[in-house]
Design an enzyme around this catalytic site. Structure first.
Site, PDB file in Angstrom:
ATOM      1  N   TYR A 117       0.224  20.667  -6.111  1.00 24.59           N
ATOM      2  CA  TYR A 117       0.342  19.325  -4.986  1.00 24.59           C
ATOM      3  C   TYR A 117       0.975  18.250  -5.263  1.00 24.59           C
ATOM      4  O   TYR A 117       0.969  17.962  -6.466  1.00 24.59           O
ATOM      5  CB  TYR A 117      -1.018  18.852  -4.538  1.00 24.59           C
ATOM      6  CG  TYR A 117      -1.369  18.190  -3.258  1.00 24.59           C
ATOM      7  CD1 TYR A 117      -1.072  18.647  -1.977  1.00 24.59           C
ATOM      8  CD2 TYR A 117      -1.633  16.831  -3.282  1.00 24.59           C
ATOM      9  CE1 TYR A 117      -1.082  17.832  -0.952  1.00 24.59           C
ATOM     10  CE2 TYR A 117      -1.630  15.905  -2.640  1.00 24.59           C
ATOM     11  CZ  TYR A 117      -1.417  16.493  -1.091  1.00 24.59           C
ATOM     12  OH  TYR A 117      -1.265  15.875  -0.164  1.00 24.59           O
ATOM     13  N   ASP A 121     -10.457  13.725   0.183  1.00 25.54           N
ATOM     14  CA  ASP A 121      -9.796  13.373  -1.081  1.00 25.54           C
ATOM     15  C   ASP A 121     -10.746  12.189  -1.493  1.00 25.54           C
ATOM     16  O   ASP A 121     -11.305  11.260  -0.541  1.00 25.54           O
ATOM     17  CB  ASP A 121      -8.383  12.848  -0.984  1.00 25.54           C
ATOM     18  CG  ASP A 121      -7.386  13.947  -0.720  1.00 25.54           C
ATOM     19  OD1 ASP A 121      -7.882  15.232  -0.637  1.00 25.54           O
ATOM     20  OD2 ASP A 121      -6.166  13.888  -0.520  1.00 25.54           O
ATOM     21  N   ASP A 149     -10.543   8.990  -2.266  1.00 21.26           N
ATOM     22  CA  ASP A 149      -9.964   7.565  -2.369  1.00 21.26           C
ATOM     23  C   ASP A 149     -10.443   6.831  -0.982  1.00 21.26           C
ATOM     24  O   ASP A 149     -11.098   7.577  -0.157  1.00 21.26           O
ATOM     25  CB  ASP A 149      -8.506   7.633  -2.544  1.00 21.26           C
ATOM     26  CG  ASP A 149      -7.864   8.678  -1.431  1.00 21.26           C
ATOM     27  OD1 ASP A 149      -8.353   8.816  -0.451  1.00 21.26           O
ATOM     28  OD2 ASP A 149      -6.723   9.078  -1.468  1.00 21.26           O
ATOM     29  N   GLU A 196      -9.588  17.482   3.622  1.00 20.27           N
ATOM     30  CA  GLU A 196      -8.583  16.572   4.056  1.00 20.27           C
ATOM     31  C   GLU A 196      -7.223  17.478   4.506  1.00 20.27           C
ATOM     32  O   GLU A 196      -6.693  16.979   5.326  1.00 20.27           O
ATOM     33  CB  GLU A 196      -8.155  15.627   3.005  1.00 20.27           C
ATOM     34  CG  GLU A 196      -7.411  14.438   3.560  1.00 20.27           C
ATOM     35  CD  GLU A 196      -7.307  13.149   2.793  1.00 20.27           C
ATOM     36  OE1 GLU A 196      -8.335  12.796   2.166  1.00 20.27           O
ATOM     37  OE2 GLU A 196      -6.421  12.466   2.626  1.00 20.27           O
TER      38      GLU A 196
END
Length: 908
Positions: free
Chosen positions: A372, A115, A117, A11
């Site tokens: 992050y 990612d 999600d 991503e």
DNA sequence: GCAAGGTC
């Protein structure tokens, strides 16, 4: 045959590097195209393979309307709900789509490392679309941390991308786009340029050289942002420095509820009614301490009762120690730091707004100082290297020695927290000095370090001692604290518990009260919402995400809906308040947080595969389309608020009567439609279109506390009636609308604009001004009721509450009032007349007389009818709704006629 | 010129 090529896509570039580093064991060749591509040889499905790991930069595409809908003037916003939508490249200059397509050439397999999600799942399909890969050659790697263990595990357990979750995101994108754009365009087109005071947001300052320079700097820095966010119309720095910015009227399912929270607090403050309270404060002087004891009852809101307890305590005079307890308490160390908590601390303790905090955090991240910064998780992954992360801080001049202590004596495992499976909590990655970072970045970095060290420190432990006393039957207490172990509060000193010593007491001991104070206090309203509180509310209601919360807050600031004031409190501007009050007056859903939860709940059905994407989108869009149509139909209600607030009318209005909500004076606007405007509550109350409006003594409506007014029609035979400004526009009793049939509804469709319920139509059973109290008998001319005009003395008269019929009573009488008695003959209200001493018609010279104006011969002889054919006694009929019966759910004099027209005089 | 969501 050459080994097959495998394309892997992450991503963001940083994840691509990490994955490539793990899989290649650091031996890779990196080249830079649109994003970096890391190449190396390895093993895929048990066979040798050539790997290419690259990344996108977030979403590849974003949704928009096709070009024909881009022209605001040529598009009806309503049509947007049915419009097709298109996906365009999010950042055309980055050429991500072309890059993916090129890198995919010659590759046999695609592995998606987005990612984990819903958004990541959606990006998976964006990547598939860009590369043109066949879905059967596509694999999804699912990982919760970019550690060797997790990456290898993900590679060994490849699955397929989840189309339902991706479709849920598609649905959200379409709904947000259509709803947001339709409302924003409609509102902006309707209001922009309509009111002079609204469009010229003026920033001015004294024209000193400093100001000119400051303005130039601001101009240069903000020009890009301003041009994006609003229309800059003029900038002059000649004699007066003025920046004219056109007001903007954006709507969004996240930004509007965000603004709603700020306005909600503003309204709470403005409608707050302070109350006095009393509390007993006994003092003792013991072992050299003077201590004020706390009352178990806390506060009382009745002075007499508080004074009674004061007397009881004073009479006793001695406090007896009834209970001594000692307990070890623990204040737990923090869980891992996530974005939302970092933003809250940044705002409340460091003074950085969320937008700025994220900018600083991002820079710290790209420079490798912190991990992050966008994460929801507060739990560390099991593989987290606490020792390594701690050791990196062991040389810090500020907390190095504390860290060395932890490393030497054993650090603690952090509390569990929650793992959302996105990224680990925010932690420092390497040590750095303030000189390198600069002041602001250092403050944030310092907090991140302190928080991390705090999570692996011991808990804070302290002794809590509570001593309870009894006196005059009342209980009081005092508490003391004694810190046993500072624990993590040594590194986070602002959370420390302060020692509070109290003397040693023994149970049964009696101590004399040295002073007894009856403290009188006043409750105070809450303060404006802090940014930190707003972030908590947004998180609680699911408004925005860790990454978008700062954007929404920034939007409502930049668009001048709220202003950040001292202590980073958010004070809504008149524009912001008027917008929210407008939604509240038309459709409160529009600015409530539930609107977001509703969308989330609907798209979750898609994500779980429980509903079809197309059906859900259609259903939700239709619902919003209806809300939009209703909003358009009712826009005048919102316009009334803007007009009252931003047009010249507001200045000309004069103070008339008090608002029942905020108790401040409302302004009377005599221009048609006549109305009252409460500037504090941002509310408009329409008044009768004709007649003179005056304050009615200083009486208030018992239902809503608004001050009553009297409306008098012109001329000696014009009727007069009292009204409550609130009830007039918002009749409080169900079904009343059908009774107000002599007047027409205003253009808004509401009972309002010159049509409404005066007190003479109000069925309130006990209010002295209601129809029930002041009504006398049925009108001979219409279905109305004759009501005593309380201000008509000495030309006493009854006015019909519906037509213009007037009936004059005993002229010159000192007083005429209604009574609770009813005429046994006709059920009319018995009136009491106090005649003038000089002119009394009573034989013995007395002045007081009670009777029915229809059945009592004396009173009836004094009656004179205006605007009517005749006014005679009609036997047992007429009057006030026989037996006071409840008809149509409504009790009141003369009301029976509504059901049975024969009850009226006229029909005889 | 609009939304909200990624990321830089």
């Amino acid at each position: 045959m050459a080994p097959p090529k495998v394309l892997m896509v992450a991503e963001k570039p940083s994840i691509a590097v990490s994955i490539a580093s793990v899989l290649s064991r650091g031996k890779m060749f990196t080249r830079r195209v649109s994003t970096e591509v890391h190449e190396f040889d390895g093993v895929f499905f048990g066979s040798p393979a050539q790997f290419k790991v690259t990344s996108v930069i977030g979403h590849v595409f974003s949704v928009d309307f096709p070009p024909k809908y881009q022209d605001w003037a040529a598009t009806d916003p309503l049509d947007l709900f049915e419009a097709q939508i298109v996906k365009n490249e999010s950042n055309p200059k980055a050429h991500i789509c072309r890059h993916l397509n090129q890198e995919a050439r010659g590759c046999r397999y695609l592995v998606l490392w987005l990612d984990c999600d819903r958004e990541g799942e959606n990006i998976c399909f964006e990547v598939i679309q860009s590369t043109g890969f066949n879905i059967k050659d596509t694999y999804r790697a699912r990982f919760s941390a970019v550690t060797e263990k997790d990456v290898m595990k993900a590679l060994d357990n490849l699955s397929t991308p989840n189309r339902d979750e991706a479709l849920a995101v598609d649905a959200r994108q379409e709904i947000d786009l259509k709803v947001g754009v339709a409302f924003t365009r409609y509102q902006t087109s309707y209001f922009q340029g309509k009111y002079g005071n609204l469009d010229s947001r003026v920033i001015s300052c004294v024209p000193t050289l400093f100001c000119i320079l400051l303005l130039l700097v601001i101009y240069l820095v903000l020009l890009r942002a301003l041009l994006k966010a609003s229309k800059v119309e003029a900038l002059t720095i000649m004699d007066c420095d003025i920046l004219l910015v056109a007001a903007y009227f954006s709507y969004g399912p996240c930004q509007t509820p965000t603004l709603g929270f700020c306005v909600q607090r503003y309204l709470q403050i403005n409608t707050f009614k302070p109350e006095k309270f009393w509390s007993l404060h006994p003092y003792i002087i013991f072992q050299g301490y003077e201590i004020q004891l706390e009352w178990q009852r806390g506060r009382l809101f009745d002075k007499t009762v508080a004074m009674m307890f004061q007397k009881l305590v004073a009479e006793d005079g001695f406090l007896e120690v009834t209970e001594i307890s000692e307990k070890q308490e623990t204040k737990g160390r923090p869980v891992g730091l996530n974005t939302v908590n970092l933003l809250k601390v940044a705002s409340s303790a460091l003074g950085f707004g969320p937008h700025m905090a994220m900018q600083i955090a991002e820079r710290l991240y790209t420079q490798g100082y912190i991990s992050y910064p966008r994460t929801e998780s507060t739990a560390y992954p099991p593989s987290f290297d606490f020792r390594g992360t701690l050791s990196a801080q062991a040389n810090s001049p500020t907390w190095g020695s504390y860290v060395q202590g932890l490393l030497a004596n054993g650090y603690h495992k952090p509390r569990s927290g929650t793992d959302v499976g996105d990224h680990p909590p925010i932690t420092p990655m390497k040590s750095v000095t303030e000189d390198t970072l600069g002041s602001d970045a250092w403050k944030l970095y310092q907090y991140i370090c302190q928080h991390f060290i705090g999570t692996v420190s011991p808990d804070c432990k302290y002794l809590r001692r509570k001593v309870e006393f009894s006196i005059g039957g009342e209980s009081f207490h005092c508490t003391g604290h004694q810190v046993i172990a500072k624990g993590f509060t040594a590194i986070m000193p602002w959370l420390a518990i302060n020692d509070k010593n109290i003397p040693s007491f023994t149970k049964g001991q009696k101590i004399e009260v040295s002073k007894l104070e009856l403290y009188e206090g006043t409750t105070s309203p809450p303060d404006y919402l802090t940014e930190s509180e707003l972030i908590s509310l947004m998180e609680k209601h699911g408004i925005g995400t860790d990454a978008s919360i700062p954007v929404h807050i920034n939007n409502i600031c930049e668009r001048n809906y709220v202003q950040v004031q001292a202590s980073r409190r958010l004070v809504p501007t008149t524009l912001g308040i008027t917008l929210v009050r407008g939604y509240q007056s038309i459709d409160p859903d529009l600015c409530l947080p539930d609107i977001r939860s509703f969308i989330e709940q609907q798209i979750t059905l898609i994500a779980k595969g429980q509903a079809d994407h197309h059906c859900v989108v259609q259903h939700v869009i239709q619902q919003f389309k209806q809300k939009f149509s209703y909003f358009v139909k009712k826009i005048e209600d919102m316009d009334a608020l803007f007009e009252a607030q931003f047009s010249a009318l507001t200045d000309s209005g004069r103070a008339m009567s008090k608002c029942g909500k905020c108790l401040r004076y409302m302004k009377y606007i005599s221009a048609q439609p006549t109305r009252l405007y409460c500037g504090t509550c941002e509310e408009v109350y329409y008044l009768p279109p004709m007649g003179t409006i005056k304050l009615y003594k200083e009486l208030s409506c018992p239902l809503d506390n608004f001050e009553l007014l009297v409306c008098s029609m012109p001329g000696p035979e014009g009727k007069a009636f009292p009204l409550c400004p609130y009830c007039y526009s918002n009749p409080p009793f169900e079904g009343i609308e059908s009774l107000i049939n002599t007047v027409k509804n205003g253009p808004s469709g509401k009972i309002g604009k010159g049509a409404g319920m005066p007190c003479t139509l109000c069925p309130h059973p006990t209010c002295p001004n209601s129809l029930v109290s002041q009504g006398v008998c049925a009108c001979p001319e219409c279905s109305g009721t004759l009501v005593l005009d309380p201000l008509s003395a000495p030309k006493w008269r009854l006015c019909c509450n519906k037509c213009n019929c007037l009936v004059f009573l005993a002229q010159g009488a000192h007083r005429i009032s209604t009574t609770k008695e009813r005429c046994p003959e006709c059920d009319s209200s018995v009136v009491e007349v106090d005649f003038n001493k000089k002119t009394t018609p009573l034989e013995d010279g007395s002045t007081l007389h009670r009777g029915c104006i229809l059945c009592d011969e004396l009173l009836h002889s004094l009656v004179e009818m205006k605007h009517g054919r005749g006014f005679r006694r009609m036997g047992s009929r007429g009057g006030r709704g026989r037996g006071g019966g409840r008809r149509g759910g409504y009790r009141g004099r003369g009301r029976g006629k509504m059901v049975d027209p024969k009850m009226s005089f006229r029909d005889f």
